[in-house]
Enzyme design. Structure first.
Site, PDB file in Angstrom:
ATOM      1  CG  ASN A 245      -8.528   1.672   0.261  1.00  0.00           C
ATOM      2  OD1 ASN A 245      -8.507   2.755  -0.299  1.00  0.00           O
ATOM      3  ND2 ASN A 245      -8.032   0.572  -0.278  1.00  0.00           N
TER       4      ASN A 245
ATOM      5  CD1 TRP B  11      -0.832  -0.623  -4.143  1.00  0.00           C
ATOM      6  CD2 TRP B  11      -1.202   0.566  -6.002  1.00  0.00           C
ATOM      7  NE1 TRP B  11      -1.338  -1.480  -5.099  1.00  0.00           N
ATOM      8  CE2 TRP B  11      -1.576  -0.777  -6.241  1.00  0.00           C
ATOM      9  CE3 TRP B  11      -1.346   1.497  -7.023  1.00  0.00           C
ATOM     10  CZ2 TRP B  11      -2.090  -1.208  -7.466  1.00  0.00           C
ATOM     11  CZ3 TRP B  11      -1.855   1.076  -8.249  1.00  0.00           C
ATOM     12  CH2 TRP B  11      -2.218  -0.255  -8.456  1.00  0.00           C
TER      13      TRP B  11
ATOM     14  CD1 TRP C 283     -11.658   9.505  -6.396  1.00  0.00           C
ATOM     15  CD2 TRP C 283     -13.417   8.863  -7.609  1.00  0.00           C
ATOM     16  NE1 TRP C 283     -12.756   9.586  -5.593  1.00  0.00           N
ATOM     17  CE2 TRP C 283     -13.858   9.210  -6.303  1.00  0.00           C
ATOM     18  CE3 TRP C 283     -14.363   8.434  -8.540  1.00  0.00           C
ATOM     19  CZ2 TRP C 283     -15.202   9.126  -5.926  1.00  0.00           C
ATOM     20  CZ3 TRP C 283     -15.688   8.361  -8.167  1.00  0.00           C
ATOM     21  CH2 TRP C 283     -16.106   8.692  -6.882  1.00  0.00           C
TER      22      TRP C 283
ATOM     23  CD  GLU D  78      -2.817  -1.133  -0.018  1.00  0.00           C
ATOM     24  OE1 GLU D  78      -3.390  -0.075  -0.319  1.00  0.00           O
ATOM     25  OE2 GLU D  78      -2.914  -2.178  -0.689  1.00  0.00           O
TER      26      GLU D  78
ATOM     27  CD1 TRP E  12     -17.989  11.863 -18.518  1.00  0.00           C
ATOM     28  CD2 TRP E  12     -18.474   9.979 -17.420  1.00  0.00           C
ATOM     29  NE1 TRP E  12     -16.812  11.179 -18.327  1.00  0.00           N
ATOM     30  CE2 TRP E  12     -17.073  10.017 -17.652  1.00  0.00           C
ATOM     31  CE3 TRP E  12     -19.009   8.881 -16.743  1.00  0.00           C
ATOM     32  CZ2 TRP E  12     -16.210   9.009 -17.235  1.00  0.00           C
ATOM     33  CZ3 TRP E  12     -18.150   7.877 -16.326  1.00  0.00           C
ATOM     34  CH2 TRP E  12     -16.771   7.941 -16.572  1.00  0.00           C
TER      35      TRP E  12
ATOM     36  CD1 TRP F 280     -12.989   9.943 -14.781  1.00  0.00           C
ATOM     37  CD2 TRP F 280     -11.832  10.896 -13.123  1.00  0.00           C
ATOM     38  NE1 TRP F 280     -11.917  10.611 -15.341  1.00  0.00           N
ATOM     39  CE2 TRP F 280     -11.189  11.199 -14.348  1.00  0.00           C
ATOM     40  CE3 TRP F 280     -11.284  11.395 -11.933  1.00  0.00           C
ATOM     41  CZ2 TRP F 280     -10.032  11.978 -14.407  1.00  0.00           C
ATOM     42  CZ3 TRP F 280     -10.134  12.183 -11.998  1.00  0.00           C
ATOM     43  CH2 TRP F 280      -9.529  12.461 -13.227  1.00  0.00           C
TER      44      TRP F 280
END
Length: 438
Positions: free
Chosen positions: A327, A264, A368, A261, A292, A345
């Site tokens: 999360n 990341w 996202w 993590e 969208w 998004w």
């Protein structure tokens, strides 16, 4: 006229601690007394809509603690409430500044701000030294053999681990040895929250005690009803703990899930640094062609936790009430907005930016775009989370849902689903396919 004493300055930003601070360490080892500085940046504060924004309270608490700790060394914090450029012009008029030290910040606004200030200082022949402190590996330190950046996480992680030297990369900077080099002036005070135009938030902030969670992290992290995550995002965001301490703890754990993590985090920061356009546009540019729906009424239902999908609604209500969301649920809620409701998004990213106390632009944008299928190394666009299956897997006893949706069992109070899952999935797939065909 009295001759002004030569000083150096250390500029705190995302590194609000006196211990194990790279830039501060180098400043304190320099040849002039060091004035510690923090600027409440009006460019940032003016964009905040809520006067009780929790992040301002968190920063204020950290600044207050910094000042108290500095006074124990005979110093104090110089605090400005201004734009950075105006603040630095005032500082240069008041002090004989010989050098400025700080730590790197990688967000697009921060990069432009630092360029502007470094150019201002250069006109006065003042060097601007900036150091790596916020990440383990930054910018272009992890690159492919052809010197291009990685855009897929797994090979990036492999290279990250290959390049890691724990004795070097996790070594703490012993700032405490040099506190006598702070500029001795205990008279400076910090403005009140009211002076800054804010009031204290009622939200509470997670503790820094993350060490005890690491050994069981892999088994507990996906279950939102459990206290199974570290919740140190806000501390890493504002640097009230050292990333080196966190990464060292993760590396020494028997299971390396938590270390992944943190990797990341480096990965997304690298992506935003290399590809700053991705903060506002799809990393995979063909997905900017998605049409969208952006239904404002449905967006409001998502924001307030009234979509009729309990796992999504529980997450949004947790976010609105606490400034934090688990999360796993962040992924579910984000996927639902983009795929089920076909809402851009960027709308969701902006809402999280407004509400999350641990908001970090690189990680939030990356997360996202992952959920929307538009980012680098993202979930494929045809992967559409089933909220029902996610609930069965990660909240099987409905403990998390019932905690945040007290009316869940009352069919007259809790709304019906805003859209049918199967219909929404097919609609999303068709919209994405059309975008790819353009």
């Amino acid at each position: 006229m009295l001759e002004r004493k030569a000083v150096n300055l250390f500029w705190f930003r995302r590194d609000l601690r006196l211990d194990d601070n790279a830039g501060l360490y180098h400043a304190l080892k320099s040849d002039c007394p060091v004035i510690p500085l923090f600027i409440f940046d009006q460019h940032i504060l003016s964009r905040l809509e809520d006067k009780d924004d929790a992040r301002v309270s968190y920063i204020y608490n950290a600044i207050d603690k910094l000042n108290a700790d500095l006074k124990k060394t005979g110093s104090s914090l110089l605090v400005k409430h201004s734009t950075p450029k105006l603040a630095w012009k005032e500082i240069l008029a008041e002090f004989d500044v010989r050098a400025v030290y700080t730590n790197n910040d990688y967000e697009p606004y921060a990069s432009s701000r630092d360029l502007e200030i470094s150019q201002l200082l250069k006109r006065h022949d003042i060097p601007f030294y900036s150091f790596k402190d916020h990440l383990i590996f930054e910018k272009d330190e992890i690159r492919k053999e052809d010197n291009n950046p990685y855009t897929v996480f797994t090979p990036y992680k492999r290279k990250w681990l290959e390049k890691l030297n724990p004795d070097f990369h996790f070594k703490a900077y012993p700032c405490n040895k040099y506190t006598k080099n702070f500029h001795q002036d205990k008279s400076r005070s910090i403005p009140s929250l009211k002076d800054l135009g804010f009031i204290r938030s009622s939200l509470t902030f997670p503790l820094q005690d993350y060490h005890r969670l690491i050994d069981n992290y892999k088994d507990t992290r996906d279950f939102p009803a459990l206290k199974g995550t570290s919740q140190i995002g806000v501390h890493l965001r504002f640097g009230t703990i050292s990333i080196r301490d966190a990464a060292r703890t993760a590396f020494q754990a028997a299971d390396k899930t938590w270390l992944s993590e943190l990797i990341w985090r480096d990965f997304y920061a690298m992506i935003l640094w290399y590809f700053p356009y991705s903060a506002r546009s799809s990393f995979k540019k063909q997905f900017d062609k998605i049409i969208w729906r952006n239904n404002e009424k449905e967006f409001e239902a998502w924001c307030t936790g009234n979509t009729g999908y309990p796992i999504v609604d529980a997450g949004m209500r947790q976010l609105n009430a606490t400034g934090w969301m688990h999360n796993r649920v962040r992924m579910i809620a984000a996927s639902f907005l983009c795929k089920h409701l076909l809402i851009d998004w960027r709308w969701g990213e902006a809402y999280f930016a407004k509400k999350l106390i641990d908001y970090d632009q690189a990680s939030n944008v990356g997360g996202w775009q992952w959920a929307a299928g538009t980012g680098n190394d993202a979930a494929p666009y045809f992967r559409v989370f089933s909220p029902e299956l996610q609930t069965k897997r990660f909240d099987p006893r409905l403990e998390y849902i019932r905690k945040w949706i007290p009316e869940f069992d009352d069919p007259f109070l809790y709304p019906q689903p805003i859209v049918d899952h199967r219909f929404a999935r097919e609609r999303a797939l068709e919209a994405y396919k059309r975008a790819l065909q353009k």
